[in-house]
Motif scaffolding. Sequence first.
Motif, PDB file in Angstrom:
ATOM      1  N   LEU A  30       0.844  -1.185   0.000  1.00 36.61           N
ATOM      2  CA  LEU A  30       0.000   0.000   0.000  1.00 36.61           C
ATOM      3  C   LEU A  30       0.887   1.245   0.000  1.00 36.61           C
ATOM      4  O   LEU A  30       1.819   1.349   0.804  1.00 36.61           O
ATOM      5  N   ALA A  72      -6.177  -4.763 -13.038  1.00 36.13           N
ATOM      6  CA  ALA A  72      -7.001  -4.070 -12.053  1.00 36.13           C
ATOM      7  C   ALA A  72      -8.344  -4.787 -11.926  1.00 36.13           C
ATOM      8  O   ALA A  72      -8.772  -5.484 -12.852  1.00 36.13           O
ATOM      9  N   THR A  83      -3.388   1.038  -9.194  1.00 36.63           N
ATOM     10  CA  THR A  83      -3.768  -0.066  -8.326  1.00 36.63           C
ATOM     11  C   THR A  83      -4.125  -1.294  -9.151  1.00 36.63           C
ATOM     12  O   THR A  83      -4.960  -1.235 -10.050  1.00 36.63           O
ATOM     13  N   GLN A 143       0.197  -7.626  -5.166  1.00 42.25           N
ATOM     14  CA  GLN A 143      -0.790  -6.559  -5.131  1.00 42.25           C
ATOM     15  C   GLN A 143      -0.128  -5.209  -4.867  1.00 42.25           C
ATOM     16  O   GLN A 143       0.679  -5.071  -3.944  1.00 42.25           O
ATOM     17  N   THR A 161      -1.459  -1.313  -4.185  1.00 43.32           N
ATOM     18  CA  THR A 161      -2.620  -0.475  -3.916  1.00 43.32           C
ATOM     19  C   THR A 161      -2.150   0.944  -3.671  1.00 43.32           C
ATOM     20  O   THR A 161      -1.304   1.186  -2.796  1.00 43.32           O
ATOM     21  N   SER A 183      -3.457   4.443  -2.544  1.00 44.59           N
ATOM     22  CA  SER A 183      -4.611   5.057  -1.887  1.00 44.59           C
ATOM     23  C   SER A 183      -4.157   5.909  -0.720  1.00 44.59           C
ATOM     24  O   SER A 183      -3.164   5.605  -0.061  1.00 44.59           O
TER      25      SER A 183
END
Length: 121
Positions: free
Chosen positions: A11, A38, A89, A116, A118, A120
Amino acid sequence: QVQLVESGGGLVQPGGSLRLSCAASGRTFDTMGWFRQAPGKEREFVAAINWAGDRTDYADSVKGRFSISRDNNKNTVYLQMNSLKPEDTAVYYCAQDALFRKVVAGSPHYWGQGTQVTVSS
Protein backbone atom coordinates in the motif's frame (compact mmCIF):
# COMPACT_ATOMS: atom_id res chain seq x y z
CA GLN A 1 11.05 -25.58 -15.06
CA VAL A 2 10.63 -21.82 -14.99
CA GLN A 3 9.58 -20.18 -11.75
CA LEU A 4 8.87 -16.47 -11.34
CA VAL A 5 8.35 -15.02 -7.87
CA GLU A 6 7.27 -11.40 -7.45
CA SER A 7 7.76 -9.30 -4.33
CA GLY A 8 7.63 -5.68 -3.24
CA GLY A 9 3.95 -4.91 -3.55
CA GLY A 10 1.98 -3.08 -0.90
CA LEU A 11 0.00 0.00 0.00
CA VAL A 12 1.38 3.40 -0.99
CA GLN A 13 -0.05 6.92 -1.04
CA PRO A 14 -0.59 8.77 -4.32
CA GLY A 15 2.65 10.32 -5.49
CA GLY A 16 4.68 7.67 -3.72
CA SER A 17 7.07 5.03 -5.03
CA LEU A 18 7.48 1.27 -4.93
CA ARG A 19 9.98 -1.14 -6.42
CA LEU A 20 8.80 -4.55 -7.48
CA SER A 21 11.18 -7.47 -7.87
CA CYS A 22 10.82 -10.71 -9.78
CA ALA A 23 13.21 -13.56 -9.05
CA ALA A 24 13.48 -15.95 -11.98
CA SER A 25 14.78 -19.48 -12.16
CA GLY A 26 14.93 -22.22 -14.75
CA ARG A 27 15.79 -20.27 -17.90
CA THR A 28 18.17 -17.52 -18.95
CA PHE A 29 18.64 -15.22 -21.93
CA ASP A 30 14.93 -14.39 -22.05
CA THR A 31 12.99 -11.17 -22.28
CA MET A 32 11.24 -10.26 -19.04
CA GLY A 33 8.16 -8.16 -18.60
CA TRP A 34 5.61 -6.76 -16.19
CA PHE A 35 1.85 -6.79 -16.58
CA ARG A 36 -0.98 -5.67 -14.34
CA GLN A 37 -4.64 -6.41 -13.85
CA ALA A 38 -7.00 -4.07 -12.05
CA PRO A 39 -10.33 -5.26 -10.63
CA GLY A 40 -12.87 -5.73 -13.40
CA LYS A 41 -10.34 -5.07 -16.14
CA GLU A 42 -8.27 -7.17 -18.49
CA ARG A 43 -4.60 -7.79 -17.82
CA GLU A 44 -2.44 -5.20 -19.59
CA PHE A 45 1.18 -4.84 -20.61
CA VAL A 46 3.30 -2.50 -18.47
CA ALA A 47 6.95 -2.88 -19.45
CA ALA A 48 9.48 -5.24 -21.03
CA ILE A 49 13.26 -5.59 -21.13
CA ASN A 50 15.44 -7.83 -23.26
CA TRP A 51 18.21 -10.10 -21.98
CA ALA A 52 20.99 -7.58 -22.54
CA GLY A 53 19.02 -4.80 -20.93
CA ASP A 54 19.53 -2.49 -23.88
CA ARG A 55 16.00 -2.66 -25.23
CA THR A 56 12.91 -1.68 -23.26
CA ASP A 57 9.30 -0.86 -23.99
CA TYR A 58 6.58 0.70 -21.86
CA ALA A 59 2.86 1.20 -21.93
CA ASP A 60 1.97 4.83 -22.63
CA SER A 61 0.21 5.06 -19.27
CA VAL A 62 3.46 4.49 -17.34
CA LYS A 63 6.08 6.16 -19.54
CA GLY A 64 8.16 8.64 -17.58
CA ARG A 65 7.00 7.21 -14.24
CA PHE A 66 8.01 3.53 -14.32
CA SER A 67 11.40 2.03 -15.11
CA ILE A 68 12.23 -1.61 -15.78
CA SER A 69 15.71 -3.02 -15.17
CA ARG A 70 17.40 -6.34 -14.58
CA ASP A 71 20.37 -7.87 -12.81
CA ASN A 72 21.32 -11.02 -14.69
CA ASN A 73 23.81 -12.03 -12.01
CA LYS A 74 20.87 -12.27 -9.61
CA ASN A 75 18.34 -13.50 -12.19
CA THR A 76 16.08 -10.68 -11.06
CA VAL A 77 14.05 -8.06 -12.89
CA TYR A 78 12.80 -4.88 -11.24
CA LEU A 79 10.03 -2.40 -11.81
CA GLN A 80 10.64 0.99 -10.22
CA MET A 81 7.32 2.81 -9.94
CA ASN A 82 7.33 6.53 -9.17
CA SER A 83 4.60 9.16 -9.00
CA LEU A 84 2.05 6.46 -8.38
CA LYS A 85 -1.62 7.17 -9.04
CA PRO A 86 -4.76 5.45 -7.75
CA GLU A 87 -5.31 4.08 -11.24
CA ASP A 88 -2.04 2.14 -10.91
CA THR A 89 -3.77 -0.07 -8.33
CA ALA A 90 -3.65 -3.63 -9.63
CA VAL A 91 -2.10 -7.04 -9.24
CA TYR A 92 1.28 -6.87 -10.96
CA TYR A 93 2.59 -9.94 -12.74
CA CYS A 94 6.08 -10.83 -13.89
CA ALA A 95 6.38 -12.67 -17.20
CA GLN A 96 9.06 -14.25 -19.35
CA ASP A 97 9.52 -15.36 -22.96
CA ALA A 98 12.31 -15.99 -25.40
CA LEU A 99 10.85 -13.39 -27.79
CA PHE A 100 10.62 -9.68 -26.99
CA ARG A 101 7.67 -9.21 -29.33
CA LYS A 102 5.64 -11.88 -27.54
CA VAL A 103 6.04 -10.15 -24.20
CA VAL A 104 5.06 -6.76 -25.65
CA ALA A 105 2.12 -8.38 -27.42
CA GLY A 106 0.86 -9.79 -24.15
CA SER A 107 1.50 -13.47 -24.84
CA PRO A 108 4.59 -14.52 -22.88
CA HIS A 109 4.99 -18.19 -22.11
CA TYR A 110 5.72 -17.97 -18.40
CA TRP A 111 3.91 -16.06 -15.64
CA GLY A 112 4.38 -15.37 -11.98
CA GLN A 113 1.64 -15.44 -9.37
CA GLY A 114 1.41 -11.68 -8.94
CA THR A 115 1.83 -9.09 -6.21
CA GLN A 116 -0.79 -6.56 -5.13
CA VAL A 117 -0.10 -2.85 -5.45
CA THR A 118 -2.62 -0.47 -3.92
CA VAL A 119 -2.34 3.29 -4.32
CA SER A 120 -4.61 5.06 -1.89
CA SER A 121 -4.62 7.81 0.69
